[in-house]
Scaffold this motif. Structure first.
Motif: not given
Length: 158
Positions: A43-44, A47-50, A87-91, A146-148
């Motif tokens: 879900g995170l 959100l990152h992709e959208q 996951v591709t958002f920053p970690l 949830k992220p959604e």
């Protein structure tokens, strides 16, 4: 003091100032790959992709303070997040979010946005903080959210 004054370490160990994200909406989350809430990574990521191109930055901070659900090192965490959750958002590097060794960023977040009934400690993995484009902490979400369910709040800030 502002959220942009903090420096963190990326999951690869490089220092990074949160000033890099100034002007963006931030969703800051303490994560754990072996937690029952780990499906929230998807879900995170969604959100990152959208919304990344509209100004959202999802920032994940692995933490092993809750029942040893993030025992790996940073390289293992990154691999698990990429392979198992896409996951591709920053970690960022694994941190403590509570106690005497809590990262200063999390001390600040907890002070600015206390939880239920004013409690400050992070109760579990996947606690989320939403930050507006001016660096103000807008809301703290419990791990069960949830992220959604945060998407509407994110859209308002974008």
């Amino acid at each position: 003091m502002s959220i942009y004054d903090f420096e963190v370490r990326t999951i690869r160990g490089e220092p990074e100032k949160l000033a890099k994200y100034e002007g963006q909406v931030l969703l800051i989350v303490n994560t754990a790959t072996q937690c029952g809430f780990a499906p929230q990574f998807q879900g995170l990521q969604k959100l990152h992709e959208q919304y990344a191109d509209k100004g959202l930055a999802v920032l994940g901070f692995p933490c092993n303070q809750f029942k040893n659900q993030e025992p790996g090192n940073n390289a293992q965490i990154l691999e698990t997040c990429q392979i198992n959750h896409g996951v591709t958002f920053p970690l960022f590097a694994k941190i403590d979010v509570n106690g005497p060794d809590a990262h200063p960023l999390y001390r600040y977040l907890k002070e600015q946005a206390p939880g239920f009934l004013g409690s400050k400690p992070i109760k579990w993995n996947f606690t989320k903080f939403l930050v507006d484009r001016q660096g103000r902490i807008v809301k703290r979400y419990s791990p069960i959210v949830k992220p959604e369910r945060i998407e509407r709040d994110i859209r308002k800030l974008l």
